[in-house]
Design a protein around this motif. Structure first.
Motif, PDB file in Angstrom:
ATOM      1  N   GLU A 194      41.895  28.344  61.120  1.00 23.28           N
ATOM      2  CA  GLU A 194      43.028  29.118  60.607  1.00 23.28           C
ATOM      3  C   GLU A 194      43.637  29.401  62.168  1.00 23.28           C
ATOM      4  N   SER A 201      39.341  46.664  58.567  1.00 24.31           N
ATOM      5  CA  SER A 201      40.014  45.926  58.383  1.00 24.31           C
ATOM      6  C   SER A 201      41.762  46.695  59.706  1.00 24.31           C
ATOM      7  N   THR A 211      44.388  44.917  54.107  1.00 23.90           N
ATOM      8  CA  THR A 211      44.056  43.227  52.767  1.00 23.90           C
ATOM      9  C   THR A 211      43.475  44.374  51.789  1.00 23.90           C
TER      10      THR A 211
HETATM   11  O1  LIG Z   1      41.347  42.372  59.265  1.00 19.03           O
HETATM   12  P1  LIG Z   1      41.994  42.369  58.002  1.00 19.03           P
HETATM   13  O2  LIG Z   1      43.363  43.049  58.535  1.00 19.03           O
HETATM   14  O3  LIG Z   1      41.428  42.941  56.716  1.00 19.03           O
HETATM   15  O4  LIG Z   1      42.190  40.993  57.381  1.00 19.03           O
HETATM   16  C1  LIG Z   1      41.685  39.868  56.768  1.00 19.03           C
HETATM   17  C2  LIG Z   1      41.305  39.302  57.025  1.00 19.03           C
HETATM   18  O5  LIG Z   1      42.761  38.295  56.128  1.00 19.03           O
HETATM   19  C3  LIG Z   1      43.325  37.439  57.532  1.00 19.03           C
HETATM   20  O6  LIG Z   1      44.316  38.381  58.063  1.00 19.03           O
HETATM   21  C4  LIG Z   1      43.682  36.008  56.199  1.00 19.03           C
HETATM   22  O7  LIG Z   1      42.289  35.529  55.823  1.00 19.03           O
HETATM   23  C5  LIG Z   1      42.303  36.823  58.603  1.00 19.03           C
HETATM   24  O8  LIG Z   1      43.283  36.686  60.078  1.00 19.03           O
HETATM   25  C6  LIG Z   1      41.534  38.075  58.501  1.00 19.03           C
HETATM   26  O9  LIG Z   1      39.977  38.351  59.512  1.00 19.03           O
END
Ligand SMILES: O=P(O)(O)OC[C@H]1O[C@](O)(CO)[C@@H](O)[C@@H]1O
Length: 527
Positions: free
Chosen positions: A357, A212, A217
């Motif tokens: 995106e 992440s 996330t």
């Molecule tokens: O790698 P992270 O920060 O967990 O984000 C996961 C995904 O969520 C998003 O921010 C939104 O979909 C993507 O751009 C990204 O690849």
């Protein structure tokens, strides 16, 4: 010095709009004319690939105006600004450096005293060293046993690209002796996703990479806890099985819950991050570091071609410009990516995020609403399966959908059988060749239900075999196509504000901080 202007301010765009419907591809591809076009309208890519655009609705007149547009919109100059470290991601005031992670195209890029190329190489070497130690049995589980499986926990760009690349090479690796470890992926917060993977592996012999970039996330943090719970219940110490790939500023970076941490920076966006630790750790563990390096080499060789200002020698730029003609002049809202390769089964899904995106934006890089259409809807499935799914609409529907085929002369495993005089691989290739002609030329029939209008455009990227290098060049081609199109539309292709609202509302639902429709929907699920 480049200037950032909206598409509808360009003189070349006014000329391009005059060329709507200029080429009747049904007529242009008929008979020997078609054969001549197939021979002429092709551009070499890297790693033995070729981009063939004979069945696209272009001729020299259209191509000349597209070349003028590329020049007027300073597309290659803007690419040069990007790889030399300009702040191209205006929404987040960041550099955009995913090309630098594969090879240095231009000047040194120094940020806060750090040479960014050195940083990326250092992280790739760290992943390689770790993978080599795991493969050599120098890093083992608590019982001294070798790890056999690696599981990536991530979503979006932390899943789609690495998963697509792993699936693309899984059988090639087994055939060529590079299958070092089994790889699995957990992405959805649906508990069945994680449970199914955990039920399919021996957790005591497994490494888990929590991937992440932000470290915040919800799905990924939830699945990390889900896996840790399973490890504890198996009597294992999670910190001996968990790795992380994250940005240096993320909460995960400060935790000592991990056997090892690998870092990325803020200058490689999630959907472009397979070249960073997001893809590098799992691919080096699964196939060995040299295979990951070969993917990067294929990407870098394609990037080099993208620096050419002659659009007839720049396949990524040419594909981008034809796509703009199809989107903004011909008026086609969608496009399909149709790889005639089962190994590329998740490649269209990755391109959905990478393209939609990036260019699914309605304001320009200055926050002003644009008065023209931008990013297309992307979909796709491998052929020949798609032929038994949505090709009816593609052939006889009311919408014309420009198609992007991908095909290879040879399979990866090499096992084949001759049935009725041809191998399965030949049957696969015959189908994609036939589809291009069927879409372009159609078939006249008095029975309108059996009539094929034709005139439906397509291109094909064709190569000998899907290998680490050709896969890398293919991925770079689409990344660069998306970048050039974003420059044409004057949008910022490198932030993603549109995904934030859903996350915020979901958090409100889980915190029972809802009203109106949001509360009503929450009540339906008895949350
Ligand atoms: O790698 P992270 O920060 O967990 O984000 C996961 C995904 O969520 C998003 O921010 C939104 O979909 C993507 O751009 C990204 O690849």
């Amino acid at each position: 010095m480049v200037t950032w202007n909206n598409l509808d301010t360009l003189k070349s765009y006014d000329k391009l709009k005059e060329l709507k419907g200029h080429v009747d591809i049904k007529e242009a591809m008929a008979g020997e004319n078609g054969a001549k076009r197939v021979a002429e309208y092709t551009v070499p890519m890297a790693s033995g690939l070729n981009f063939n655009y004979a069945a696209k609705q272009v001729d020299d007149e259209v191509l000349n105006v597209l070349a003028e547009l590329a020049e007027e919109q300073q597309l290659v100059d803007k690419f040069e600004e990007l790889y030399n470290g300009a702040v191209i991601n205006t929404g987040e005031q960041r550099l955009v450096l995913h090309h630098l992670a594969r090879r240095q195209l231009g000047k040194d890029v120094i940020v806060d005293g750090v040479n960014k190329r050195d940083f990326y190489v250092e992280q790739q070497k760290k992943a390689a060293d770790f993978a080599n130690k795991v493969h050599a049995g120098e890093i083992t589980n608590e019982a001294g046993e070798k790890f056999t499986t690696v599981v990536q926990i991530g979503i979006g760009g932390s899943d789609l690209g690495p998963r697509a690349l792993y699936i693309a090479l899984e059988n090639w690796a087994k055939t060529n002796g590079f299958d070092k470890m089994e790889a699995k992926f957990i992405s959805n917060v649906d508990p069945d996703d994680a449970a199914a993977v955990l039920n399919s592996i021996d957790v005591s012999r497994s490494l888990f990479i929590v991937v992440s970039k932000s470290g915040t996330t919800l799905e990924t943090l939830t699945n990390e806890a889900f896996v840790k719970d399973a490890l504890v219940k198996a009597g294992l110490n999670p910190s001996k099985h968990m790795l992380t790939a994250t940005s240096e500023t993320s909460p995960l970076a400060k935790s000592d819950d991990y056997l090892e941490a690998f870092f990325m920076d803020d200058f490689i966006g999630g959907r472009y991050s397979s070249v960073s630790a997001v893809g590098g750790v799992i691919l080096s563990l699964a196939f060995g570091p040299e295979i990951f390096a070969r993917i990067l080499n294929g990407m870098a060789d394609e990037d080099k071609l993208a620096t050419n200002k002659n659009i007839k020698e720049n396949p990524d730029l040419l594909d981008a410009l034809i796509g703009v003609y199809e989107r903004n002049v011909q008026g086609y809202p969608e496009t399909a990516v149709l790889p005639y390769s089962q190994a590329l089964s998740r490649f269209p899904a990755h391109l959905q995020q990478c393209d939609m995106e990036s260019n699914g934006k309605s304001v320009n890089r200055f926050g002003e609403r644009v008065n023209y259409v931008t990013g297309p809807i992307i979909f796709g499935e491998p052929g020949t399966n798609g032929q038994h799914s949505f090709y009816q609409l593609l052939h006889q529907g009311t919408d014309i959908v420009p198609l992007q085929f991908v095909g290879f002369k040879d399979s990866q495993i090499g096992t084949d059988v001759v049935i009725e005089g041809s191998t399965s691989q030949k049957k696969l290739c015959a189908n994609v060749a036939a589809q291009i002609v069927a879409f372009a030329c159609g078939k006249d029939d008095e029975n309108k239900n059996k009539n094929f209008e034709g005139g439906r455009p397509s291109s094909i990227i064709i190569g000998d075999q899907l290998t680490p290098e050709s896969l890398g060049s293919l991925l770079a081609h689409f990344e660069n196509k998306i970048m050039f199109q974003g420059f044409v539309w004057n949008v910022n292709s490198f932030d993603q504000e549109g995904v934030q609202l859903g996350k915020l509302l979901a958090k409100r639902v889980l915190a029972h901080d809802t009203d109106g429709a949001l509360k009503a929907y929450s009540d339906l699920f008895e949350i």
